[in-house]
Design an enzyme around this catalytic site. Sequence first.
Site, PDB file in Angstrom:
ATOM      1  N   GLU A  21       4.048  29.148  43.956  1.00 47.98           N
ATOM      2  CA  GLU A  21       4.154  28.955  44.751  1.00 47.98           C
ATOM      3  C   GLU A  21       3.198  27.983  44.391  1.00 47.98           C
ATOM      4  O   GLU A  21       2.746  27.879  43.069  1.00 47.98           O
ATOM      5  CB  GLU A  21       2.851  29.738  46.011  1.00 47.98           C
ATOM      6  CG  GLU A  21       2.058  30.416  44.694  1.00 47.98           C
ATOM      7  CD  GLU A  21       1.422  31.056  46.293  1.00 47.98           C
ATOM      8  OE1 GLU A  21       0.424  30.518  47.032  1.00 47.98           O
ATOM      9  OE2 GLU A  21       0.678  31.921  46.316  1.00 47.98           O
ATOM     10  N   LYS A  82      -4.919  23.536  51.514  1.00 49.91           N
ATOM     11  CA  LYS A  82      -4.322  24.327  51.872  1.00 49.91           C
ATOM     12  C   LYS A  82      -2.962  24.098  52.614  1.00 49.91           C
ATOM     13  O   LYS A  82      -3.355  24.233  53.846  1.00 49.91           O
ATOM     14  CB  LYS A  82      -5.481  25.676  52.435  1.00 49.91           C
ATOM     15  CG  LYS A  82      -3.865  27.482  52.505  1.00 49.91           C
ATOM     16  CD  LYS A  82      -5.424  28.091  52.263  1.00 49.91           C
ATOM     17  CE  LYS A  82      -4.242  29.409  53.382  1.00 49.91           C
ATOM     18  NZ  LYS A  82      -5.088  30.275  53.271  1.00 49.91           N
ATOM     19  N   VAL A 102       2.693  30.809  51.005  1.00 45.82           N
ATOM     20  CA  VAL A 102       4.329  31.633  50.546  1.00 45.82           C
ATOM     21  C   VAL A 102       5.126  31.244  51.423  1.00 45.82           C
ATOM     22  O   VAL A 102       6.195  30.182  51.350  1.00 45.82           O
ATOM     23  CB  VAL A 102       3.488  33.371  50.204  1.00 45.82           C
ATOM     24  CG1 VAL A 102       4.850  33.635  50.333  1.00 45.82           C
ATOM     25  CG2 VAL A 102       3.156  33.835  49.606  1.00 45.82           C
ATOM     26  N   ASP A 134      -5.485  37.301  64.417  1.00 45.03           N
ATOM     27  CA  ASP A 134      -5.390  37.025  62.305  1.00 45.03           C
ATOM     28  C   ASP A 134      -4.024  37.405  61.701  1.00 45.03           C
ATOM     29  O   ASP A 134      -4.541  38.594  61.270  1.00 45.03           O
ATOM     30  CB  ASP A 134      -6.932  36.143  61.792  1.00 45.03           C
ATOM     31  CG  ASP A 134      -6.612  35.983  60.663  1.00 45.03           C
ATOM     32  OD1 ASP A 134      -5.605  35.281  60.305  1.00 45.03           O
ATOM     33  OD2 ASP A 134      -7.205  35.814  59.603  1.00 45.03           O
ATOM     34  N   SER A 136      -1.483  36.349  58.847  1.00 43.56           N
ATOM     35  CA  SER A 136      -0.649  35.624  58.353  1.00 43.56           C
ATOM     36  C   SER A 136       0.732  35.030  58.665  1.00 43.56           C
ATOM     37  O   SER A 136       1.607  35.721  59.088  1.00 43.56           O
ATOM     38  CB  SER A 136      -0.622  35.350  56.659  1.00 43.56           C
ATOM     39  OG  SER A 136      -0.073  34.928  55.665  1.00 43.56           O
ATOM     40  N   ALA A 137       0.775  33.269  58.362  1.00 41.06           N
ATOM     41  CA  ALA A 137       2.240  32.580  58.536  1.00 41.06           C
ATOM     42  C   ALA A 137       3.431  33.265  57.792  1.00 41.06           C
ATOM     43  O   ALA A 137       4.302  32.939  58.005  1.00 41.06           O
ATOM     44  CB  ALA A 137       2.117  31.632  59.078  1.00 41.06           C
ATOM     45  N   ASP A 138       2.915  33.942  56.946  1.00 42.22           N
ATOM     46  CA  ASP A 138       3.226  34.593  55.867  1.00 42.22           C
ATOM     47  C   ASP A 138       4.797  35.378  56.403  1.00 42.22           C
ATOM     48  O   ASP A 138       5.831  35.485  56.302  1.00 42.22           O
ATOM     49  CB  ASP A 138       2.897  34.732  54.522  1.00 42.22           C
ATOM     50  CG  ASP A 138       1.971  34.161  53.359  1.00 42.22           C
ATOM     51  OD1 ASP A 138       2.464  33.165  53.460  1.00 42.22           O
ATOM     52  OD2 ASP A 138       1.240  34.418  52.784  1.00 42.22           O
ATOM     53  N   LYS A 155      -3.091  42.257  48.920  1.00 44.30           N
ATOM     54  CA  LYS A 155      -4.256  43.083  49.597  1.00 44.30           C
ATOM     55  C   LYS A 155      -4.733  43.269  49.895  1.00 44.30           C
ATOM     56  O   LYS A 155      -4.830  43.112  51.359  1.00 44.30           O
ATOM     57  CB  LYS A 155      -5.531  41.846  48.418  1.00 44.30           C
ATOM     58  CG  LYS A 155      -4.838  40.792  47.767  1.00 44.30           C
ATOM     59  CD  LYS A 155      -6.163  40.139  47.119  1.00 44.30           C
ATOM     60  CE  LYS A 155      -5.169  39.450  45.577  1.00 44.30           C
ATOM     61  NZ  LYS A 155      -6.057  38.271  45.056  1.00 44.30           N
TER      62      LYS A 155
HETATM   63  N1  PSU Z   1      -3.186  36.535  48.821  1.00 41.22           N
HETATM   64  C1  PSU Z   1      -2.920  36.888  47.129  1.00 41.22           C
HETATM   65  N2  PSU Z   1      -3.889  35.581  46.456  1.00 41.22           N
HETATM   66  C2  PSU Z   1      -2.931  34.243  47.413  1.00 41.22           C
HETATM   67  C3  PSU Z   1      -2.805  33.688  48.383  1.00 41.22           C
HETATM   68  C4  PSU Z   1      -2.874  35.814  49.130  1.00 41.22           C
HETATM   69  O1  PSU Z   1      -3.707  37.586  46.909  1.00 41.22           O
HETATM   70  O2  PSU Z   1      -3.846  32.707  46.609  1.00 41.22           O
HETATM   71  C5  PSU Z   1      -3.081  32.915  49.040  1.00 41.22           C
HETATM   72  C6  PSU Z   1      -0.810  32.805  49.226  1.00 41.22           C
HETATM   73  O3  PSU Z   1      -0.878  31.540  49.264  1.00 41.22           O
HETATM   74  C7  PSU Z   1      -0.737  33.546  50.945  1.00 41.22           C
HETATM   75  C8  PSU Z   1      -2.301  32.515  51.321  1.00 41.22           C
HETATM   76  O4  PSU Z   1       0.519  32.027  51.275  1.00 41.22           O
HETATM   77  O5  PSU Z   1      -3.245  33.076  50.753  1.00 41.22           O
HETATM   78  C9  PSU Z   1      -2.321  33.193  52.989  1.00 41.22           C
HETATM   79  O6  PSU Z   1      -3.069  33.108  53.467  1.00 41.22           O
HETATM   80  P1  PSU Z   1      -3.697  33.048  55.047  1.00 41.22           P
HETATM   81  O7  PSU Z   1      -3.879  34.569  55.111  1.00 41.22           O
HETATM   82  O8  PSU Z   1      -3.814  31.882  55.729  1.00 41.22           O
HETATM   83  O9  PSU Z   1      -2.461  32.891  55.742  1.00 41.22           O
HETATM   84 MN    MN Z   2      -4.507  33.572  58.913  1.00 37.82          MN
END
Ligand code: PSU
Ligand code: MN
Length: 298
Positions: A21, A82, A102, A134, A136-138, A155
């Site tokens: 990524e 992002k 991701v 909230d 993640s869309a992951d 994390k």
């Molecule tokens: N967690 C990490 N390092 C990162 C990310 C997440 O330890 O760099 C990044 C990844 O690209 C992940 C994104 O897909 O943050 C998730 O962001 P959000 O929580 O806004 O969906």
């Molecule tokens: Mn988010």
Amino acid sequence: MRVGTQVAAALAAGKPVLALESTIITHGLPRPRNLAVALEAEEQLRTAGVVPATIGVLHGVGVVGLSTAELHELADDDEVVKLSVRDLPIAKVRGLTGGTTVAATAFFAHQAGVKVFSTGGLGGVHRGASATFDESADLIALATYPIVLVSAGVKSILDIPATLERFETLNVPIVGYRSKNYPGFYVSDSGYKVDYQVDSPAQIAELARARDELHLSCAVVVANPVDPAYELDRELHDATLIKALAECETRGIHGHDITPFLLDYMQRETSGESLEANLAVYRGNVALGSEIAKALAE
Ligand code: PSU
Ligand code: MN
């Protein structure tokens, strides 16, 4: 979308390819380490006989297999954004340049036919999500794109048990690599368990093939704990995390800015110790991803 020439040739020949990524480059790591880490991961793969496919968006076009010059461009761009999946139509229309999360990386990898993807840490359910919604869309992306994803868990800035529950709801299988302890990214054991353990890249390849034979769309998520020798000191970790979450609250940071803010805070407040753990995690995931890519190419 555009597939780089080396990646396209490798895919056509059935050679192993590993997706990487780029939000980690644009928003996850400080400059100039971000570029160094991106180049090092690619070098690690080439040495292992696997073609790297770092994925990002340049001027509105998704690129699967960024060139070295393009990695430089992404790492040094002050306007870089992002990009998750929902942002892709906007990026296309406006010609934006961005790091793919991701979720967005899994989307492009799957479109291009790259089967395995290594990252550092996954996005997941944020603490307090029952009020903020909230998550993640992951998570949704991993229910939608049938790839193999290697990460060191989520994390501890996130709500880990809620994230594991959501994976169950979304029909996403998670397997621990040589352990049933779900890793906590900076630390090898988050204190939570996964139901299944796998012990070799061949077993992971077998799982991915079984998923395909069942015509399921989910990713196979491999949780690969960091070597305990490189993990972040737990007391430092816990103390810093409490401060980071409080600071986030005070400053009213929300939405897609939360994850980059927390990562940056942890790095600054641990005087780079979290960064070293982060890099060890990433190397380990790239190494395992390359072995899985080889097992799947056999
Ligand atoms: N967690 C990490 N390092 C990162 C990310 C997440 O330890 O760099 C990044 C990844 O690209 C992940 C994104 O897909 O943050 C998730 O962001 P959000 O929580 O806004 O969906
Ligand atoms: Mn988010």
